[in-house]
Design an enzyme around this catalytic site. Structure first.
Site, PDB file in Angstrom:
ATOM      1  N   GLY A 182      45.269  14.406  -1.180  1.00  0.00           N
ATOM      2  CA  GLY A 182      44.283  13.335  -1.124  1.00  0.00           C
ATOM      3  C   GLY A 182      43.925  13.025   0.304  1.00  0.00           C
ATOM      4  O   GLY A 182      44.579  13.478   1.241  1.00  0.00           O
ATOM      5  N   ARG A 183      42.869  12.258   0.446  1.00  0.00           N
ATOM      6  CA  ARG A 183      42.423  11.839   1.760  1.00  0.00           C
ATOM      7  C   ARG A 183      42.351  10.332   1.773  1.00  0.00           C
ATOM      8  O   ARG A 183      41.802   9.738   0.850  1.00  0.00           O
ATOM      9  CB  ARG A 183      41.010  12.349   2.034  1.00  0.00           C
ATOM     10  CG  ARG A 183      40.970  13.709   2.649  1.00  0.00           C
ATOM     11  CD  ARG A 183      39.582  14.291   2.501  1.00  0.00           C
ATOM     12  NE  ARG A 183      39.647  15.714   2.801  1.00  0.00           N
ATOM     13  CZ  ARG A 183      39.370  16.223   3.992  1.00  0.00           C
ATOM     14  NH1 ARG A 183      38.962  15.445   4.960  1.00  0.00           N
ATOM     15  NH2 ARG A 183      39.471  17.514   4.208  1.00  0.00           N
ATOM     16  N   GLY A 184      42.923   9.720   2.792  1.00  0.00           N
ATOM     17  CA  GLY A 184      42.848   8.268   2.884  1.00  0.00           C
ATOM     18  C   GLY A 184      42.207   7.860   4.187  1.00  0.00           C
ATOM     19  O   GLY A 184      41.741   8.710   4.953  1.00  0.00           O
ATOM     20  N   ALA A 185      42.223   6.562   4.421  1.00  0.00           N
ATOM     21  CA  ALA A 185      41.620   6.034   5.640  1.00  0.00           C
ATOM     22  C   ALA A 185      42.359   6.544   6.872  1.00  0.00           C
ATOM     23  O   ALA A 185      41.811   6.603   7.954  1.00  0.00           O
ATOM     24  CB  ALA A 185      41.647   4.518   5.608  1.00  0.00           C
ATOM     25  N   PHE A 186      43.632   6.928   6.704  1.00  0.00           N
ATOM     26  CA  PHE A 186      44.423   7.252   7.888  1.00  0.00           C
ATOM     27  C   PHE A 186      44.622   8.738   8.091  1.00  0.00           C
ATOM     28  O   PHE A 186      45.131   9.157   9.112  1.00  0.00           O
ATOM     29  CB  PHE A 186      45.790   6.584   7.792  1.00  0.00           C
ATOM     30  CG  PHE A 186      45.704   5.106   7.599  1.00  0.00           C
ATOM     31  CD1 PHE A 186      46.316   4.504   6.535  1.00  0.00           C
ATOM     32  CD2 PHE A 186      44.975   4.336   8.483  1.00  0.00           C
ATOM     33  CE1 PHE A 186      46.238   3.138   6.364  1.00  0.00           C
ATOM     34  CE2 PHE A 186      44.881   2.972   8.305  1.00  0.00           C
ATOM     35  CZ  PHE A 186      45.511   2.371   7.247  1.00  0.00           C
TER      36      PHE A 186
ATOM     37  N   ILE B  76      44.900  12.944   6.045  1.00  0.00           N
ATOM     38  CA  ILE B  76      44.976  13.761   4.845  1.00  0.00           C
ATOM     39  C   ILE B  76      46.439  13.915   4.431  1.00  0.00           C
ATOM     40  O   ILE B  76      47.325  14.004   5.271  1.00  0.00           O
ATOM     41  CB  ILE B  76      44.349  15.143   5.114  1.00  0.00           C
ATOM     42  CG1 ILE B  76      42.928  14.957   5.621  1.00  0.00           C
ATOM     43  CG2 ILE B  76      44.360  15.997   3.860  1.00  0.00           C
ATOM     44  CD1 ILE B  76      42.255  16.237   6.020  1.00  0.00           C
ATOM     45  N   VAL B  77      46.673  13.937   3.113  1.00  0.00           N
ATOM     46  CA  VAL B  77      48.029  14.102   2.597  1.00  0.00           C
ATOM     47  C   VAL B  77      48.155  15.494   1.979  1.00  0.00           C
ATOM     48  O   VAL B  77      47.278  15.924   1.234  1.00  0.00           O
ATOM     49  CB  VAL B  77      48.341  13.038   1.527  1.00  0.00           C
ATOM     50  CG1 VAL B  77      49.797  13.131   1.124  1.00  0.00           C
ATOM     51  CG2 VAL B  77      48.030  11.658   2.037  1.00  0.00           C
TER      52      VAL B  77
ATOM     53  N   LYS C  65      51.850  13.262   5.241  1.00  0.00           N
ATOM     54  CA  LYS C  65      50.617  12.581   5.625  1.00  0.00           C
ATOM     55  C   LYS C  65      50.368  12.835   7.105  1.00  0.00           C
ATOM     56  O   LYS C  65      51.156  12.454   7.960  1.00  0.00           O
ATOM     57  CB  LYS C  65      50.768  11.091   5.368  1.00  0.00           C
ATOM     58  CG  LYS C  65      49.525  10.315   5.680  1.00  0.00           C
ATOM     59  CD  LYS C  65      49.637   8.890   5.206  1.00  0.00           C
ATOM     60  CE  LYS C  65      48.320   8.402   4.660  1.00  0.00           C
ATOM     61  NZ  LYS C  65      48.324   8.045   3.294  1.00  0.00           N
TER      62      LYS C  65
ATOM     63  N   ASP D 233      45.711  -3.202   2.761  1.00  0.00           N
ATOM     64  CA  ASP D 233      44.796  -2.283   2.078  1.00  0.00           C
ATOM     65  C   ASP D 233      45.277  -1.981   0.662  1.00  0.00           C
ATOM     66  O   ASP D 233      45.410  -0.829   0.264  1.00  0.00           O
ATOM     67  CB  ASP D 233      44.649  -0.997   2.900  1.00  0.00           C
ATOM     68  CG  ASP D 233      43.376  -0.227   2.532  1.00  0.00           C
ATOM     69  OD1 ASP D 233      42.520  -0.797   1.827  1.00  0.00           O
ATOM     70  OD2 ASP D 233      43.251   0.943   2.932  1.00  0.00           O
TER      71      ASP D 233
END
Ligand SMILES: *[C@@H]1O[C@H](CO)[C@@H](O)[C@H](O)[C@H]1NC(C)=O
Ligand SMILES: *[C@@H]1O[C@H](CO)[C@@H](O)[C@H](O)[C@H]1NC(C)=O
Ligand SMILES: *[C@@H]1O[C@H](CO)[C@@H](O)[C@H](O)[C@H]1NC(C)=O
Ligand SMILES: *[C@@H]1O[C@H](CO)[C@@H](O)[C@H](O)[C@H]1NC(C)=O
Ligand SMILES: *[C@@H]1O[C@H](CO)[C@@H](O)[C@H](O)[C@H]1NC(C)=O
Ligand SMILES: *[C@@H]1O[C@H](CO)[C@@H](O)[C@H](O)[C@H]1NC(C)=O
Ligand SMILES: *[C@@H]1O[C@H](CO)[C@@H](O)[C@H](O)[C@H]1NC(C)=O
Ligand SMILES: *[C@@H]1O[C@H](CO)[C@@H](O)[C@H](O)[C@H]1NC(C)=O
Length: 803
Positions: A523-527, A529-530, A546, A640
């Site tokens: 997944g991709r988050g605000a901080f 890529i995982v 992450k 968040d």
């Protein structure tokens, strides 16, 4: 309808070219903006010489807001705003009437603006001089880029008293560098270094224009002027000018572009470039100051023109830095960075074994000197005595032999330079054999000082107390030393023991292997890529890695601190942090892997999860948050909370992820509009107001999330809302609650319909959580008690009474 469409097409076809055309006279109207992409058109000056817009950086997918010479193939940058970070793709810059120039990131957050202005802006204007001006309705200029220079002066630009130019980090990196040009109050133009990022005092000057007159102030300088013919001079108050450029250096034939820049290597240079060039031309240096920066920077503070331990030599007026043998660059791509030694001479037990000759050898270099860092001078002395003196002194790293004198020096060496005039020889101490590199964290002068301070303190305490106390003290000191020493080793070597309880420190290579070269994205988050991976050693269990992409380099210490705070959390509703990686520019966090993905895909997927499972999930999140807010040694505000950040383990327990990251990645704790955290649809209203932000922001986000869990509907305007439903989830729930039609919230969900009491409780708790007035919101502890049914829930008021 067809007519409207026709009109619209007409507008696009006929007016758009007109708009672009009108911009080419240099005027930029309020409301116009540019997006940071390769294809965006910059704003041009009337002649087309200068452009204002986003320039793509070569090193990464980032942009720089800048003014540049547009007709020169290299698009030489002449101005950029005082923002530290490069700008990400799809950011925008525009002009608005109240704030003038406004730079925002893709999420709309303010990065920079011309905040100093008081009046409303009528329009912007890019002058043919390269000056960007904001103009009032009566045509008076209220802001211009010439008054906020970065590292460059253009013809007709001046630097007034207290004006400053700051060098950039490198040719292509626009971060703040070490070198400063300043026009001082007493009338001198000076160049200084200043260590970044501590922003301490300025170090000694390495250039001074000598244009002040302490006896008679009206003879002192007050402006540095770069005129339209490329001449540079200091203007004195009495009208006299003191030329810095000599006339012969400037070409008089044909027409030229000019610029004066405090280059990233610390040299202040004027350049020219023929306007009518065929294209493969480069800027020619006209003159520069100081004449030999390697020799001229000679203050006792700072590393000199190059980094610590480095050696500087001048070639064509440019300083070239080189690490001596046995040293390597601390930042391999930056020749101006410090040189780290492959071994550090210390007077430890290790050195007592065998004679010095068995352990070390000396190498010899000519014409190299480090004027400072000596701790002993021996004279008269012979060359071979000098060499041996250093070899047999465990503190000595280098000895210099010159004019029958020998200087013993210790690390770090500063102001290293090649100088054939002094006729000196340097002897370096080497460790024999293939001794591995001891580490990249060379002690800086500050660190050393601190260590010495500790020793002195220990010494004086020992001298001043009784025998028994001493005995106790020595015991305690040994224990303390043992602890400190253990911690130090962690700092120096990329070892696997982190010094942070329960956390493992991984190397970049280990994690690259564990994730098969960062292949499978989870997944991709605000901080960042995982990625999915397998624990490098032992258990073979699956992990989630992450990769953080937003950690600033200078926050290394905080990184460890925050990671250790995160590592100390243990709760069954939190995703467990297993370890981290901190190597060069890489920052990664390693978490346990969660089999059942995110709550978002669970909740809004095709198969709606059943009511009881949803209740358990809501309870779990509430408990996890209560723990973060109230039971950790350091309170952690998540900032968040949203369904994408809640993961589900193999038993479908809710596990909160990404906690602690808001603090880690945005160290600047001042809460302003520029760094609103969180995600649209879940952020509490106080982010937008000038009030204190507390743990109650998480309560708000949890409230929204709870309503989503109840209804299985997204909080953001959901295109799939049914007949008569309010598109804004929170409003819809409030409407249904007031009308007593809670059943419509869970249409077709028989389990929920049969559990009316709990449905009502959960909805009321949700409404309490989303109260606009944060003081009305309950704490997470109370929320979880109300959800469990151990605390009674009162009828909530309207969540947004002012709307
Ligand atoms: C530039 O064009 C705009 C729109 O046509 C006009 O309003 C403005 O006066 C022009 N400015 C100059 C300096 O010619
Ligand atoms: C500028 O252009 C010249 C010739 O095209 C090239 O050799 C040089 O590397 C460029 N310099 C920069 C800083 O891009
Ligand atoms: C740039 O910004 C920093 C902090 O935002 C400030 O301290 C500094 O004075 C600014 N420099 C200039 C030249 O405006
Ligand atoms: C451009 O700037 C110069 C110098 O400040 C000024 O004299 C000139 O009037 C400006 N040009 C326009 C079109 O405003
Ligand atoms: C320059 O800065 C100094 C110190 O901040 C201040 O005392 C002085 O008045 C300033 N001079 C001018 C001309 O702004
Ligand atoms: C520029 O230099 C700064 C400071 O060393 C560093 O943090 C940053 O990553 C560099 N930026 C780029 C684009 O290389
Ligand atoms: C200072 O210098 C100015 C111009 O050089 C001169 O007119 C004035 O008399 C001087 N003042 C003093 C106090 O010397
Ligand atoms: C060499 O040293 C002597 C005294 O030790 C001194 O008088 C002489 O000036 C020195 N020469 C140079 C070139 O430094």
């Amino acid at each position: 309808m067809a007519y409207a469409l026709f009109n619209f097409i007409f507008l696009i076809i006929f007016l758009l070219p007109l708009c672009t055309f009108s911009q080419n006279n240099g005027t930029i109207t309020v409301g116009t903006s540019i997006v940071a992409t390769e294809r965006s058109t910059p704003w041009l000056s009337p002649s087309g010489d200068f452009a204002f817009g986003f320039k793509k950086l070569r090193s990464n997918d980032m942009f720089q807001l800048a003014i540049w010479y547009d007709k020169i193939p290299n698009k030489t940058v002449v101005w950029y705003p005082n923002v530290t970070n490069p700008i990400s793709r799809d950011s925008t810059v525009g002009i608005d009437a109240q704030n003038g120039l406004v730079l925002r990131d893709p999420q709309g957050r303010l990065l920079w603006s011309t905040i100093d202005i008081d009046d409303d802006v009528s329009h912007g204007f890019l002058n043919d001089t390269g000056n960007f001006v904001l103009v009032r309705s009566d045509s008076v200029s209220i802001w211009d880029s010439f008054n906020y220079p970065s590292d460059t002066l253009l013809p007709t630009q001046i630097i007034a008293i207290n004006g400053t130019l700051v060098s950039r980090k490198s040719e292509t990196n626009f971060s703040r560098g070490r070198f400063y040009l300043r026009m001082l109050n007493e009338g001198n133009l000076v160049l200084n270094t200043r260590s970044v990022p501590t922003n301490s005092d300025f170090d000694d000057e390495y250039y001074n224009s000598q244009t002040s007159d302490p006896a008679n102030d009206s003879n002192s300088g007050y402006q540095l002027v770069f005129n339209e013919r490329g001449s540079l001079y200091v203007l004195r108050r009495n009208g006299e000018r003191t030329d810095l450029t000599t006339k012969r250096s400037i070409p008089t034939t044909s027409d030229h572009y000019y610029r004066a820049i405090l280059d990233f290597d610390g040299v202040f240079r004027t350049y020219y470039y023929p306007r009518s060039s065929s294209g493969d031309q480069e800027w020619t240096v006209a003159e520069y100051w100081p004449q030999n920066i390697c020799m001229e920077i000679d203050g006792q503070k700072g590393s000199g023109a190059c980094g610590y331990n480095s050696v500087c030599r001048l070639e064509n007026g440019k300083p070239i830095c080189q690490c001596p043998l046995g040293f390597y660059l601390s930042e391999p791509n930056d020749p101006f960075s410090d040189c780290n030694p492959k071994f550090i001479p210390i007077c430890g037990e290790d050195d007592q074994k065998g004679s010095a000759e068995d352990v070390y050898e000396m190498s010899e270099v000519s014409d190299t000197d480090w004027p400072f860092s000596d701790f002993e001078q021996l004279a008269p002395f012979t060359e071979s005595d000098c060499k041996n003196a250093c070899l047999n002194d465990c503190l000595c790293a280098v000895s210099i032999y010159r004019n029958n004198s020998c200087w013993k020096k210790k690390l770090p060496l500063s102001n290293g330079r090649l100088d054939t005039a002094i006729n000196a020889k340097a002897f370096f101490k080497f460790r024999k054999g293939n001794i591995p590199v001891q580490g990249s964290n060379f002690p800086t002068p500050e660190k050393k000082k601190k260590d010495q301070g500790t020793l002195i303190l220990v010494g004086s305490v020992l001298l001043g107390s009784s025998l028994f106390v001493n005995f106790m003290f020595v015991g305690a000191a040994c224990l303390g030393f043992f602890l400190i020493y253990n911690k130090k080793i962690t700092n120096i070597r990329p070892v696997h023991d982190t010094g942070v309880v329960n956390l493992r420190c991984f190397t970049y290579k280990e994690l690259a292997q564990a994730t098969d070269g960062f292949k499978e994205e989870l997944g991709r988050g605000a901080f960042g890529i995982v990625y999915k991976g397998v624990m490098p050693t032992g258990s073979n269990s699956t992990i989630a890695v992450k990769k953080l992409d937003r950690v600033a380099q200078d926050t290394e210490k905080e990184f460890k601190t925050e990671v250790s705070v995160i590592g100390q959390t243990h709760h069954k509703n939190l995703v467990r942090l297993l370890g981290f990686c901190e190597e060069g520019p890489h920052r990664m966090l390693v978490y346990e892997y969660m089999n059942n993905g995110t709550l978002a895909s669970f909740l809004f997927g095709d198969l709606k999860p059943n009511w009881n499972r949803r209740i358990q999930i809501a309870l779990g999140i509430a408990r996890g948050l209560a723990y973060l807010h109230e039971e950790c040694s350091t309170q952690i505000i998540h900032c968040d909370i949203k369904p994408q950040n809640i993961l589900l383990d193999e038993y479908f327990n809710a596990r909160i992820s990404d906690f602690g990251l808001a603090k880690l990645l945005m160290m600047n704790q001042s809460r302003t509009l520029t760094n609103i955290r969180g995600t649209k649809g879940y952020v509490a209203p106080e982010w937008f107001r000038n009030t204190q932000v507390t743990a109650k922001v998480d309560v708000y986000s949890f409230g929204v999330l709870l309503l989503e869990i109840i209804t299985c509907r997204k909080s953001l305007i959901d295109l799939e809302f049914g007949e008569g439903e309010n598109p804004i989830l929170t409003d819809w729930v409030w409407d249904c609650f007031q009308d007593g039609t809670l059943d419509t919230l869970v249409k077709n969900d028989t389990e929920a319909l049969n559990d009316k009491k709990r449905l009502e409780t959960f909805v009321m708790v949700g409404i309490w959580c989303i109260q606009e007035d944060s003081s009305l919101r309950p704490t997470m502890r109370k929320v979880s008690q109300m959800l469990e049914g151990t605390l009674e829930v009162n009828i909530p008021p309207c969540p947004s009474p002012f709307a």
